[in-house]
Design an enzyme around this catalytic site. Structure first.
Site, short mmCIF file in Angstrom:
data_model
loop_
_atom_site.label_atom_id
_atom_site.label_comp_id
_atom_site.label_asym_id
_atom_site.label_seq_id
_atom_site.Cartn_x
_atom_site.Cartn_y
_atom_site.Cartn_z
N PHE A 263 -13.64 15.73 9.03
CA PHE A 263 -14.35 15.95 7.79
C PHE A 263 -15.49 14.96 7.55
CE2 PHE A 263 -9.91 17.19 7.42
CZ PHE A 263 -10.08 18.55 7.27
N VAL B 13 -16.78 7.28 8.86
CA VAL B 13 -16.68 6.09 8.02
C VAL B 13 -17.47 4.97 8.71
CG1 VAL B 13 -15.16 4.39 6.96
CG2 VAL B 13 -14.42 6.76 7.16
N LYS C 231 -17.59 6.36 3.39
CA LYS C 231 -17.13 7.62 3.99
C LYS C 231 -18.24 8.64 3.80
CE LYS C 231 -12.89 9.06 3.26
NZ LYS C 231 -11.70 9.66 2.58
N ASP D 20 0.17 12.75 1.67
CA ASP D 20 -0.18 12.38 3.05
C ASP D 20 0.08 10.90 3.29
OD1 ASP D 20 -0.95 12.92 5.65
OD2 ASP D 20 -3.09 12.69 5.26
#
Length: 535
Positions: free
Chosen positions: A212, A215, A230, A327
């Site tokens: 996605f 960083v 990010k 998560d």
């Protein structure tokens, strides 16, 4: 492809009440949360003898209101089998590992040209392989020992580091020809050292890359402080997902401005050249990376207690806000400072006093990160959440999930801190459930009956787990047979271990309605013990 969304079972609800919190509002989500993984090459104490490719697809789920939602499903390539803490009968450590280094990063113009040449089928341009990423869903990679360090890999890593320090004349020529594209063909921002982002942040080096986004380490030219940024891919679905994480991070900072609960704080966010960027403080390495660099040696028991107290405080704070992380794993726990000292420890099973070096952290202060999958209790729940190794049984059985799934993940994490490696080494749902029964005993009857109604393919004779099936492989049967009960993984040889074992058993209970809450876990006798320093 469509998948049914299973609502949370009613028997879970008494486990957590719904206190009214002043100032806490529940917003509607545009879709399920997704989050980039900050680590470019994340290898775990798992079954990995070769490289894997990332395969992800889009599926649709229908929520309770009948609205179709797009979900990103990351599919794992099943790796070869190996041993787990529940299947390993000696206390030996694995070999150290050096992840494959990326090729030197070039200027934005050159990187874009190479990406374009690669997409057109040109064989004259060599591009670096994409970093591998932890994959999530039905087939998840297995945490296993990694390979030995390679001298060539170290040399390549040095070359990569040098490429960040200077710009070549050729690179200067490339950039002088005119404006260069800032994205590669997949929508990732092309990182160039000393690039200015948002006219404020000067890039230093790439810290990690995931599905996605990326960083990077950067310097805030206004404050002269180092930060982590990010940078989300310039793709609409990933941009939308990042806005969900921003909303969660803003809520956390609003409710805990002094950060007493040790969750990562969002310093700044902005949209730079069609990339959503999230700025946070620059911290140390994640706990998993420290384990990996330490040859997967277990943490000292007093360090485990320090980690647990902080983690439980962070997650209890989230639950008080009616927020579920979904998560929790060692990759999403960052050390504030990873400085350590070296000591010599005996090598288990070796005679003649043989020893090896082991790192001991100077500080156990941590921060909980990665809220891209965090979900408010009243909002849409995706069917499958949590990384495989920390996934609760109610998620595997499609019974719905809530706050107790975070408690289960914490139990798995504590075992990993104690042994150095992940508790469950599997990528198959039925095999995973079979291992759970070996570790924790048979499923409670009521929970098994609910599971059989939801996933009848996993059961036989009403509510008995259908293991092994005729198609189960010999290796799979061997792995389950070699799994050890939790009392053997954490032998209760003294009061510290007895209390630790009791806490983990309460966290790993099959039935989420019987699982201890994270807030109540903080009151467990384990946290009242004074644990002496050991190695």
């Amino acid at each position: 492809m469509s998948a049914a969304v299973h609502p949370l079972s009613t028997h879970l609800m008494p486990h957590y009440g719904r206190p009214v919190l002043n100032g806490v509002s529940h917003h509607s989500m545009a879709g399920p949360s997704v989050v980039p993984n900050a680590s470019p090459v994340v290898t775990r104490k798992r079954k990995r003898a070769h490289q894997y490719t990332v395969s992800y697809s889009e599926v649709q789920e229908v929520d309770s209101s009948g609205k179709v939602r797009e979900v990103i499903v990351i599919e794992d390539t099943p790796p070869p089998p190996t041993l787990s803490p529940a299947t390993t009968h000696n206390a030996g450590y694995s070999a150290s590992y050096q992840p494959p280094a990326l090729a030197p990063i070039r200027t934005r113009a050159r990187a874009a040209a190479e990406a374009q040449a690669a997409s057109s089928g040109s064989s004259s341009v060599l591009t670096a392989p994409a970093p591998k990423k932890r994959k999530r869903d039905h087939q998840d990679e297995v945490r296993a020992p990694a390979a030995k360090k390679l001298a060539a890999g170290n040399q390549q890593a040095v070359a990569t580091a040098k490429s960040w320090e200077t710009r070549s004349a050729a690179a200067t020529d490339d950039t002088s020809k005119g404006p260069a594209p800032c994205d590669d063909k997949e929508g990732h921002y092309i990182i160039v050292p000393d690039d200015m982002i948002f006219s404020r942040y000067r890039t230093v080096r790439l810290l990690g890359q995931g599905t996605f986004g990326k960083v990077v380490e950067a310097v805030d030219t206004v404050t002269n402080n180092k930060v982590a940024i990010k940078i989300i891919r310039a793709v609409p679905k990933y941009r939308d997902a990042s806005k969900i994480e921003i909303r969660v991070l803003q809520k956390l900072k609003e409710r805990d401005p002094l950060n007493r609960n040790k969750c990562i704080h969002l310093l700044h966010w902005f949209d730079h050249r069609n990339h959503i960027c999230l700025v946070s403080e620059l911290l140390g390495m994640c706990v998993y990376d420290f384990l990996k660099e330490n040859d997967f040696a277990p943490f000292p028991r007093h360090h485990i207690q320090d980690f647990a107290r902080q983690l439980f405080g962070s997650v209890a704070f989230l639950h008080d806000l009616r927020l579920i992380h979904t998560d929790l794993k060692p990759e999403n726990i960052l050390l504030v400072n990873n400085d350590s000292r070296l000591i010599n420890v005996p090598i288990p099973g070796k005679r003649n006093g043989a020893t090896k070096t082991k790192k001991i952290l100077n500080s156990t202060e941590i921060r909980l990160i990665d809220f891209g999958s965090a979900t408010f209790e009243t909002e849409y729940h995706s069917t499958v959440v949590c990384t495989r190794h920390y996934r609760a049984p109610e998620i595997i059985l499609g019974l719905g999930w809530s706050f107790p799934c975070d408690a289960y993940s914490l139990g798995c994490i504590l075992v990993e801190f104690y042994t150095g490696i992940a508790l469950y080494q599997t990528h198959d749902n039925l095999e995973h459930l079979a291992m759970m029964e070996v570790v924790m005993g048979k499923m409670p009857e009521r929970f098994a009956r609910n599971g059989a109604r939801s996933k009848p393919e996993f059961f036989k004779d009403g509510s008995k787990l259908d293991w092994p099936k005729a198609k189960s492989t010999r290796q799979s049967k061997k792995d389950v047979k070699a799994t050890r009960p939790l009392a053997e993984v954490i032998p209760p040889h003294d009061n510290i271990n007895r209390q630790f074992l009791d806490l983990v058993q309460r966290l790993l209970a099959f039935d989420p309605a019987q699982r201890i809450t994270v807030r109540n876990a903080l009151e467990h006798e384990y946290f009242k013990l004074v644990i002496p320093e050991d190695n």
